[in-house]
Design a protein around this motif. Structure first.
Motif, PDB file in Angstrom:
ATOM      1  N   UNK A 169       0.840  -1.210   0.000  1.00 52.84           N
ATOM      2  CA  UNK A 169       0.000   0.000   0.000  1.00 52.84           C
ATOM      3  C   UNK A 169       0.871   1.254   0.000  1.00 52.84           C
ATOM      4  N   UNK A 170       1.909   1.257   0.842  1.00 54.64           N
ATOM      5  CA  UNK A 170       2.814   2.407   0.918  1.00 54.64           C
ATOM      6  C   UNK A 170       3.573   2.590  -0.392  1.00 54.64           C
ATOM      7  N   UNK A 171       3.956   1.491  -1.026  1.00 55.49           N
ATOM      8  CA  UNK A 171       4.668   1.569  -2.302  1.00 55.49           C
ATOM      9  C   UNK A 171       3.806   2.251  -3.364  1.00 55.49           C
ATOM     10  N   UNK A 172       2.543   1.860  -3.451  1.00 52.31           N
ATOM     11  CA  UNK A 172       1.667   2.420  -4.476  1.00 52.31           C
ATOM     12  C   UNK A 172       1.376   3.894  -4.227  1.00 52.31           C
ATOM     13  N   UNK A 173       1.245   4.280  -2.969  1.00 54.09           N
ATOM     14  CA  UNK A 173       1.042   5.696  -2.641  1.00 54.09           C
ATOM     15  C   UNK A 173       2.304   6.492  -2.953  1.00 54.09           C
ATOM     16  N   UNK A 174       3.482   5.911  -2.668  1.00 60.00           N
ATOM     17  CA  UNK A 174       4.749   6.600  -2.878  1.00 60.00           C
ATOM     18  C   UNK A 174       5.006   6.857  -4.360  1.00 60.00           C
ATOM     19  N   UNK A 175       4.609   5.928  -5.231  1.00 53.89           N
ATOM     20  CA  UNK A 175       4.787   6.122  -6.678  1.00 53.89           C
ATOM     21  C   UNK A 175       4.104   7.415  -7.120  1.00 53.89           C
ATOM     22  N   UNK A 176       2.842   7.589  -6.708  1.00 57.94           N
ATOM     23  CA  UNK A 176       2.101   8.796  -7.076  1.00 57.94           C
ATOM     24  C   UNK A 176       2.700  10.056  -6.494  1.00 57.94           C
ATOM     25  N   UNK A 177       3.112  10.011  -5.226  1.00 62.72           N
ATOM     26  CA  UNK A 177       3.657  11.206  -4.563  1.00 62.72           C
ATOM     27  C   UNK A 177       5.007  11.605  -5.154  1.00 62.72           C
ATOM     28  N   UNK A 178       5.853  10.627  -5.523  1.00 61.26           N
ATOM     29  CA  UNK A 178       7.151  10.942  -6.129  1.00 61.26           C
ATOM     30  C   UNK A 178       6.976  11.583  -7.502  1.00 61.26           C
ATOM     31  N   UNK A 179       6.018  11.091  -8.280  1.00 61.95           N
ATOM     32  CA  UNK A 179       5.765  11.673  -9.592  1.00 61.95           C
ATOM     33  C   UNK A 179       5.339  13.137  -9.475  1.00 61.95           C
ATOM     34  N   UNK A 180       4.483  13.421  -8.505  1.00 64.52           N
ATOM     35  CA  UNK A 180       4.019  14.802  -8.315  1.00 64.52           C
ATOM     36  C   UNK A 180       5.105  15.677  -7.711  1.00 64.52           C
TER      37      UNK A 180
END
Length: 344
Positions: A169-180
């Motif tokens: 769950x943390x990995x998938x959230x981190x992908x979006x936050x790093x892109x932004x």
């Protein structure tokens, strides 16, 4: 122009999601043939994932070298942190599948949806409408009905499942936050993270796999059959990884989890068609519920976007309103804020 751009964006969203579904389902089918005892019995899942990221890293390197994509700066500590979380997710999932029954493994995967929702609420203060919550519940129930069978829990398996769910769950959230955060495209981010993941998984993977199944990859007989399916698996994994980053960048981690269960339905149907898997009334009922939930979820998301758009339109001033305000300012005498007197 805005309508054209919106239509193009919708087509791109469908394309990204379609690529993810097709590549993910294809990858599962290829891995099933490669890893099942009735296939080529390649029981080295963690090392195979290392191969996947190695090929993905190579594709990213070629893309950057040829000028097709740009290489943007992301701090090394961010890449290392992401790789630790992602590798913990992979290892946790493998251990959970080994130590738990298939039923409990499926329940742990279903629990990712509410976990992602809670994490996004804590980390990003994100709120969900009542319709979205209802749709999530329907999807969870539907997929649960068609996948969960026997449920057996043990202490080690429960801990591994918790670690797997939290890290994924943390990995998938981190992908979006790093892109932004770094204004970086999905492929550029993947080309940054893949080499670190590949190196760590290829280094630790053989030891983890030996712990999981007691077999060493050194002793495996690499014939033309398994080599072909390893190459096929790696090729599909490149598209799967790229589309996953694309989807999370375009949607959210919650949407990715909810719509991701469409892959579960596709896998069940293809397993019935290609591998003679049994398909019961319970499976069919669960699939129907899951599909209804996904349709309702898509409708709820679009309704929420429409409401937000209406609020933004309502709060923005028209030219006529701006003109009236200007006229009001010109006709009213200025007042000294501190003294409360009119200025001449």
């Amino acid at each position: 122009m805005a309508e054209v751009a919106e239509k193009k964006s919708a087509v791109s969203d469908v394309g990204a999601w379609g690529m993810n579904v097709v590549s993910s389902v294809g990858l599962i089918m290829a891995n099933k043939q490669l890893m099942s005892p009735s296939g080529y019995a390649f029981a080295f899942a963690t090392t195979l994932t290392g191969f996947h990221f190695a090929v993905t890293a190579f594709v990213g390197f070629v893309s950057n070298a040829s000028g097709y994509s740009a290489s943007k700066h992301v701090p090394l500590w961010e890449l290392l942190w992401f790789s630790i979380v992602a590798n913990t997710s992979i290892t946790g999932m493998n251990l959970s599948l080994m130590l738990n029954s298939v039923g409990f493994y499926q329940i742990s995967k279903l629990s990712m949806i509410p976990v992602v929702c809670v994490m996004e609420w804590i980390l990003h203060s994100k709120h969900y409408s009542r319709e979205v919550k209802m749709a999530v519940v329907v999807v969870v129930i539907g997929v649960g009905v068609c996948t969960v069978t026997d449920v057996k829990v043990n202490a080690k398996g429960f801990i591994c499942a918790c670690v797997a769910v939290l890290s994924t769950s943390l990995q998938q959230i981190t992908i979006g936050s790093l892109q932004k955060k770094y204004s970086i495209s999905s492929f550029e981010l993947l080309s940054k993270t893949a080499p670190v993941q590949a190196a760590s998984l290829l280094l630790l993977g053989p030891f983890i796999d030996y712990y999981l199944n007691g077999k060493s990859i050194v002793n495996y007989n690499f014939t033309s059959g398994p080599i072909f399916f390893i190459l096929l698996s790696c090729s599909l994994a490149v598209f799967c990884n790229i589309s996953q980053y694309l989807c999370i960048g375009r949607f959210s981690a919650t949407s990715f989890q909810v719509l991701g269960h469409m892959k579960t339905v596709c896998v069940l149907l293809l397993g019935w068609i290609l591998f003679d898997s049994t398909l019961t009334f319970k499976n069919i009922l669960g699939m129907i519920l899951a599909v209804i939930g996904m349709v309702v979820y898509s409708w709820a998301i679009e309704a929420e976007k429409a409401r937000q758009k209406a609020v933004m339109t309502k709060t923005s001033l028209t030219e006529e309103e701006i003109k009236l305000i200007k006229e009001g300012v010109e006709t009213n005498p200025l007042k000294d804020v501190e003294l409360g007197e009119n200025k001449a």
